[in-house]
Write an enzyme that holds these catalytic residues in place. Structure first.
Site, PDB file in Angstrom:
ATOM      1  N   LYS A 189       1.009  -1.252  -0.050  1.00 40.72           N
ATOM      2  CA  LYS A 189      -0.147   0.217  -0.173  1.00 40.72           C
ATOM      3  C   LYS A 189       0.523   0.874   0.099  1.00 40.72           C
ATOM      4  CE  LYS A 189      -4.761   2.679   0.652  1.00 40.72           C
ATOM      5  NZ  LYS A 189      -4.954   1.698  -1.064  1.00 40.72           N
ATOM      6  N   ASP A 221      -5.460  -2.788  -2.033  1.00 40.68           N
ATOM      7  CA  ASP A 221      -6.995  -3.369  -2.653  1.00 40.68           C
ATOM      8  C   ASP A 221      -6.994  -3.235  -4.280  1.00 40.68           C
ATOM      9  OD1 ASP A 221      -5.752  -0.951  -3.135  1.00 40.68           O
ATOM     10  OD2 ASP A 221      -7.003   1.341  -2.988  1.00 40.68           O
ATOM     11  N   ASP A 245      -2.517 -12.723   4.634  1.00 42.59           N
ATOM     12  CA  ASP A 245      -3.772 -12.900   6.180  1.00 42.59           C
ATOM     13  C   ASP A 245      -4.924 -13.089   5.146  1.00 42.59           C
ATOM     14  OD1 ASP A 245      -5.365 -14.329   7.754  1.00 42.59           O
ATOM     15  OD2 ASP A 245      -5.354 -12.980   8.867  1.00 42.59           O
ATOM     16  N   ASP A 249      -6.982 -15.991   2.175  1.00 42.81           N
ATOM     17  CA  ASP A 249      -8.527 -16.350   2.754  1.00 42.81           C
ATOM     18  C   ASP A 249      -9.581 -15.965   1.122  1.00 42.81           C
ATOM     19  OD1 ASP A 249      -8.109 -16.701   4.657  1.00 42.81           O
ATOM     20  OD2 ASP A 249      -9.964 -16.057   5.860  1.00 42.81           O
TER      21      ASP A 249
HETATM   22  C1  IPM Z   1      -4.721 -17.613   9.000  1.00 40.75           C
HETATM   23  C2  IPM Z   1      -5.226 -17.473  10.445  1.00 40.75           C
HETATM   24  C3  IPM Z   1      -3.948 -16.908  11.880  1.00 40.75           C
HETATM   25  C4  IPM Z   1      -3.787 -15.670  11.092  1.00 40.75           C
HETATM   26  C5  IPM Z   1      -5.029 -16.876  13.369  1.00 40.75           C
HETATM   27  C6  IPM Z   1      -5.834 -17.524  13.529  1.00 40.75           C
HETATM   28  C7  IPM Z   1      -4.369 -15.729  14.065  1.00 40.75           C
HETATM   29  O1  IPM Z   1      -6.199 -16.424  10.024  1.00 40.75           O
HETATM   30  O2  IPM Z   1      -3.715 -18.516   9.510  1.00 40.75           O
HETATM   31  O3  IPM Z   1      -4.507 -17.168   8.041  1.00 40.75           O
HETATM   32  O4  IPM Z   1      -3.880 -14.623  11.411  1.00 40.75           O
HETATM   33  O5  IPM Z   1      -2.411 -15.300  11.389  1.00 40.75           O
HETATM   34 MG    MG Z   2      -6.261 -16.243   7.715  1.00 39.39          MG
END
Ligand code: IPM
Ligand code: MG
Length: 369
Positions: A189, A221, A245, A249
């Site tokens: 960023k 972003d 992180d 996801d």
């Molecule tokens: C991940 C999880 C962890 C993180 C949490 C559980 C602390 O979300 O491994 O992606 O944020 O690293």
């Molecule tokens: Mg995570």
């Protein structure tokens, strides 16, 4: 090959899915004559309850004495009101820090068989194959000062990186890009944050050591959007801790389920292996959890700690085959069960082992000829 593997199954679905990963690794050991020794220790909420701390000394000592640590998941609703340093997650962050691995590899691969699981159109996700390299020991997760000052009604965290911390993870990412499609996207960023400006300048410096790799920079972003619009354009994606992180996801949308994503953390004293998904307390103990992320994490142990590339690839091929044959855990069947055979956690693990053992014995037979 001898490997000492510590299993810290943790909370929620952690024990169910790591059991299946361990069973698959035992199958590999039995067929290939390897000696894999497994030990189990507590981490996370189960350790808070039994030992009063999310990372008992005994667990840490066992981890440091192992060749690899396989971690299930940590966290549970009953701990949600605790401060960050007392929660199950604190145990995970502490073991990450103590083991010292700073490069968290999170491959996101679009299995063709799961294309219907993605809300993205199949012509967008087909063939997507991204390797996220998430910096794991710096940034907001570990930066100091950090505090919630309740009297002042104010809280702060610190996003901090040194040049060395950026350079070492960048080198891992460039190295991996050399072995893949030779493209690296660094995410930051830098239009707002000084930390990101340091990040970008350092990645540019490291790039000079890897003339064969094409480097691009993206703001986080915009990257969140590009990942959904054109995931196939990315090969290796390098990010700081929190951005990684979030984006990892998001990449579950490309693969169709968070339950499919493995991870490996390398670069420290002992490599740490964790599926990306969490503890999923709502489905824990019901046999509904998808063990494939954990099983694919087992494959990464073989690849990165055992040097057993063929065996790692054999596990990945077996997972793919099981999907091709229409076997699904409930998260993957998603109500669209027509033509699928829906399996429990244990049944899915057994199916992968059966497929794996057939393919290994075929290979053994071919080698014997
Ligand atoms: C991940 C999880 C962890 C993180 C949490 C559980 C602390 O979300 O491994 O992606 O944020 O690293
Ligand atoms: Mg995570």
């Amino acid at each position: 090959m001898n490997l000492k593997i510590l299993v810290t199954a943790g909370d929620g679905i952690g024990p169910e899915v790591t059991n299946e990963a361990v069973a698959v690794l035992k199958e590999i050991a039995a067929q290939g004559g390897h000696d894999f020794a497994f030990t189990a220790k507590r981490i996370g909420g189960v350790a808070i309850v039994a030992d009063g701390t999310p990372l008992p000394d005994e667990t840490l000592a066992a981890a440091l004495a192992s060749d690899a640590v396989l971690l299930g998941a940590v966290g549970g609703n009953e701990f949600n009101s605790l401060p960050p340093d007392k929660r199950p997650e604190a145990g995970l962050l502490k073991i990450r820090a103590e083991l010292g691995g700073f490069a968290n590899l999170r491959p996101a691969f679009a299995f063709r068989e799961l294309a219907v699981n993605s809300p993205l159109r199949h012509e967008i996700v087909d063939g997507a194959d991204i390797l996220f390299v998430r910096e794991l020991l710096g940034g907001l997760y570990f930066g100091k000062p950090r505090e919630w000052n309740r009297t002042a009604g104010e809280a702060w965290n610190t996003m901090r990186y040194t040049r060395e911390e950026v350079a070492r993870v960048a080198r891992v990412a460039f190295d991996l890009a050399c072995k893949r499609r030779k493209k690296l996207t660094s995410v930051d960023k830098a239009n707002v944050l000084e930390v990101s400006q340091l990040w970008r300048a350092t990645v540019n410096e490291v790039a000079a050591e890897f003339p064969g790799v094409t480097l691009e920079h993206q703001y986080v972003d915009a990257m969140a959007m590009h990942l959904m619009n054109r995931p196939r354009d990315f090969d290796v994606v390098l990010t700081e801790n929190l951005f990684g992180d979030i984006l990892s996801d998001e990449s579950a949308v490309i693969t169709g389920s968070l339950g499919m994503l493995p991870s490996a953390t390398i670069g420290g004293k002992v490599n740490l292996y964790e599926p990306v998904h969490g503890s999923a307390p709502d489905i824990a103990g019901k046999g509904l959890a998808n063990p494939l992320g954990a099983i694919l994490t087992g494959a990464l142990i073989l690849r990165h700690s055992g040097g057993l590339e063929a065996e790692a690839a054999a596990i990945e091929a077996s997972v793919r085959k099981v999907l091709e044959q229409g076997f699904r855990t409930p998260d993957l069947a998603r109500g669209n069960a027509s033509g699928f055979t829906v399996l429990s956690t244990k049944e899915m693990g057994a199916k992968v082992r059966e497929t794996l053992s057939e393919s290994l014995s075929r290979r053994g037979a071919a080698q014997a000829v």
